[in-house]
Design a protein around this motif. Structure first.
Motif, short mmCIF file in Angstrom:
data_model
loop_
_atom_site.label_atom_id
_atom_site.label_comp_id
_atom_site.label_asym_id
_atom_site.label_seq_id
_atom_site.Cartn_x
_atom_site.Cartn_y
_atom_site.Cartn_z
N SER A 173 0.81 -1.22 0.00
CA SER A 173 0.00 0.00 0.00
C SER A 173 0.85 1.28 0.00
CB SER A 173 -0.93 0.01 1.23
OG SER A 173 -0.16 -0.06 2.43
N ARG A 174 2.10 1.17 0.42
CA ARG A 174 2.96 2.36 0.49
C ARG A 174 3.82 2.47 -0.76
NH1 ARG A 174 4.94 1.67 6.81
NH2 ARG A 174 2.85 1.88 7.73
N TRP A 175 3.72 3.59 -1.46
CA TRP A 175 4.35 3.71 -2.77
C TRP A 175 5.87 3.61 -2.71
CZ3 TRP A 175 7.97 7.23 -4.12
CH2 TRP A 175 8.09 8.38 -3.35
N LYS A 195 13.95 -12.50 -13.52
CA LYS A 195 13.17 -12.66 -14.75
C LYS A 195 11.74 -13.13 -14.47
CE LYS A 195 16.99 -13.41 -17.97
NZ LYS A 195 16.76 -12.13 -18.69
N ARG A 196 11.57 -13.89 -13.39
CA ARG A 196 10.22 -14.38 -13.09
C ARG A 196 9.31 -13.27 -12.57
NH1 ARG A 196 9.34 -16.06 -7.61
NH2 ARG A 196 11.20 -16.00 -6.28
N ALA A 197 9.91 -12.09 -12.32
CA ALA A 197 9.11 -10.95 -11.88
C ALA A 197 8.69 -10.06 -13.04
CB ALA A 197 9.90 -10.13 -10.87
N THR A 198 8.99 -10.48 -14.27
CA THR A 198 8.72 -9.62 -15.44
C THR A 198 7.26 -9.21 -15.52
OG1 THR A 198 10.54 -10.62 -16.69
CG2 THR A 198 8.84 -9.49 -17.95
N ALA A 199 6.35 -10.15 -15.34
CA ALA A 199 4.93 -9.82 -15.45
C ALA A 199 4.50 -8.81 -14.39
CB ALA A 199 4.09 -11.09 -15.33
N GLN A 200 4.98 -9.00 -13.16
CA GLN A 200 4.61 -8.06 -12.09
C GLN A 200 5.21 -6.68 -12.31
OE1 GLN A 200 5.57 -11.19 -11.80
NE2 GLN A 200 4.73 -12.21 -9.98
N LEU A 201 6.45 -6.64 -12.82
CA LEU A 201 7.07 -5.35 -13.12
C LEU A 201 6.35 -4.65 -14.26
CD1 LEU A 201 10.84 -6.33 -12.78
CD2 LEU A 201 9.59 -4.74 -11.30
N ALA A 202 5.91 -5.43 -15.24
CA ALA A 202 5.15 -4.85 -16.35
C ALA A 202 3.85 -4.25 -15.83
CB ALA A 202 4.87 -5.91 -17.40
N ALA A 203 3.22 -4.94 -14.89
CA ALA A 203 1.98 -4.41 -14.30
C ALA A 203 2.26 -3.12 -13.53
CB ALA A 203 1.34 -5.45 -13.40
N ALA A 204 3.44 -3.04 -12.92
CA ALA A 204 3.80 -1.85 -12.14
C ALA A 204 4.00 -0.62 -13.03
CB ALA A 204 5.05 -2.12 -11.32
N LEU A 205 4.12 -0.83 -14.33
CA LEU A 205 4.26 0.31 -15.25
C LEU A 205 2.98 1.14 -15.30
CD1 LEU A 205 6.16 -1.33 -18.24
CD2 LEU A 205 7.09 0.21 -16.52
N THR A 206 1.90 0.61 -14.77
CA THR A 206 0.63 1.36 -14.72
C THR A 206 0.33 1.86 -13.31
OG1 THR A 206 -0.63 -0.69 -14.38
CG2 THR A 206 -0.30 0.03 -16.65
N ASP A 207 1.31 1.78 -12.41
CA ASP A 207 1.12 2.25 -11.04
C ASP A 207 0.70 3.72 -11.03
OD1 ASP A 207 2.07 1.16 -8.07
OD2 ASP A 207 2.16 3.33 -8.24
N GLU A 208 -0.08 4.10 -10.04
CA GLU A 208 -0.57 5.47 -9.97
C GLU A 208 0.54 6.48 -9.65
OE1 GLU A 208 -1.98 5.05 -5.28
OE2 GLU A 208 -3.46 5.36 -6.85
#
Length: 410
Positions: free
Chosen positions: A114-116, A132-145
């Motif tokens: 919850s803390r940016w 490398k196994r975090a690629t999907a989660q990092l890609a999702a973080a590209l839309t973080d607020e």
């Protein structure tokens, strides 16, 4: 009333005393903790480095079979510090240790916190860990607020690498913030040739400023694979795309692109002509000299300036062409040639030849005379007063028009 005032003063004094004690105790505790961690680091760091440079399959043996709870923060810091500094097999082994000891899982958990600032730190650490196994989660973080989280996730994807990391970064070029686009473009450039195919494939779906960034990246990567594709972009309906494609081809420096760049010198839009002229200078296309001389007559200053720079870059044939343009009927071309010859120090070199004799001196006199006829005599007058060679000063005094004394009608 007086009792109430005394109570209030005592309460405030007590509060300040308590706060002071808390601050002092907190600082003391932190100093003790940090001192203990430094001592543990001095003991554990050699073991971690021995593992990184060794051949053991697991880091656990180097750490005595496991990591104590109190030592985990110290080991994490050691692994991240050195993972950010080394490359090759040592880097791979340190990243493997971060995953084996469960730190990567902890970073992944924090990435959705919850803390940016924790999310930002987790993204950065995942990049350092090469997860490398975090690629999907990092890609999702590209839309973080939060923009800082997005940027650190982008940087982490660049460190992780691989095609799966490239595509979300290419899509992130469409970020409305121009500064973010520039930083993501830098990350993609740092990934090298592995970004080329994804950039070309994803190009039609990008918005306007992302397309321009993609073209700049391809030029900075210097990929020969992209040249045929870039040549086709010279026919794009958007003038900005055509201009950036010409710039990218010049940055790559492929002589085979010269015919298409010469054609682009006739483009209807001046930014395309300007970038084509600049690119021709970078590929050192001697056959483009006549076309570049024609570009010196362009009504847009940037086109003329880039054409003059390209002629200078073409070597002696280009310099000779600039000197010929000193007598051109077009005033724009004549002045641009003067400006380039002067700024590049070529005029000074010609002036120095006035101290010689024979054909070289005659040629130098001819160039100086053309400068005088063009009215560009500021530098010549300066040299006539300051040149170290007496013969040069005498020759310039003879070739330059006499100055009219103040108050005398011309």
């Amino acid at each position: 009333m007086q009792n109430a005032l005394v109570v209030t003063v005592l309460s405030i004094a007590t509060l300040f005393l308590v706060l002071t004690i808390v601050i002092v105790l907190g600082k003391g505790w932190r100093e003790v903790r940090d001192g203990w961690r430094r001592a543990r680091r001095r003991e554990l760091e050699p073991r971690v480095l021995a593992y990184a440079h060794g051949s053991d399959a697991s880091i656990l043996s180097a750490l005595g079979g496991g990591v104590r709870g109190r030592d985990r923060a110290v080991v994490e810091t050691i692994l991240l510090d050195h993972a950010s500094r080394v490359r090759g097999i040592e880097h791979e082994r340190l990243c493997r240790a971060l995953d084996e000891l469960g730190f990567v899982d902890r970073f992944l958990a924090r990435l959705s916190g919850s803390r940016w600032w924790r999310r930002a730190e987790a993204a950065e650490n995942l990049g350092l860990a090469g997860a490398k196994r975090a690629t999907a989660q990092l890609a999702a973080a590209l839309t973080d607020e939060v923009s800082e989280v997005r940027l650190r996730a982008a940087k982490a994807l660049g460190l992780v690498g691989g095609r799966a990391a490239v595509l979300p970064l290419v899509n992130a070029l469409t970020e409305p913030n121009r500064w973010s686009t520039i930083r993501i473009a830098d990350i993609l450039t740092g990934m090298g040739s592995e970004v080329v195919k994804e950039l070309m494939d994803g190009f039609p779906k990008l918005n306007a400023h992302a397309k321009l960034a993609a073209l700049d990246i391809l030029g900075r990567v210097h990929s020969l694979e992209a040249v045929p594709w870039l040549l086709k972009r010279l026919d794009d309906k958007e003038s900005d795309v055509r201009a950036r494609a010409a710039h990218a081809l010049g940055a790559i420096g492929v002589v085979d692109a010269a015919p298409a760049l010469r054609k682009a010198l006739d483009d209807a839009d001046w930014p395309v002509r300007a970038m084509a002229a600049k690119a021709l200078g970078r590929v050192h296309d001697v056959t483009a000299i006549p076309a570049l001389c024609e570009a010196l007559r362009d009504r847009e200053w940037w086109v003329r300036a880039n054409a003059a720079e390209a002629l200078k870059a073409a070597g002696p044939p280009g310099v000779e062409a600039l000197e010929r343009m000193l007598t051109d009927a077009d005033l724009f071309a004549k002045h641009q040639a003067c400006l380039m010859l002067e700024d590049a120090g070529l005029l000074d070199r010609r002036v120095a030849q006035l101290a010689g004799s024979g054909p070289l001196r005659s040629s130098a006199e001819s160039v100086v005379t053309r400068f005088v006829e063009a009215g560009q005599i500021g530098r010549l007058r300066e040299l006539a007063a300051t040149h170290t060679e007496a013969k040069v000063r005498e020759a310039l005094a003879r070739l330059l028009p006499r100055e009219t004394p103040p108050g005398v009608a011309r």
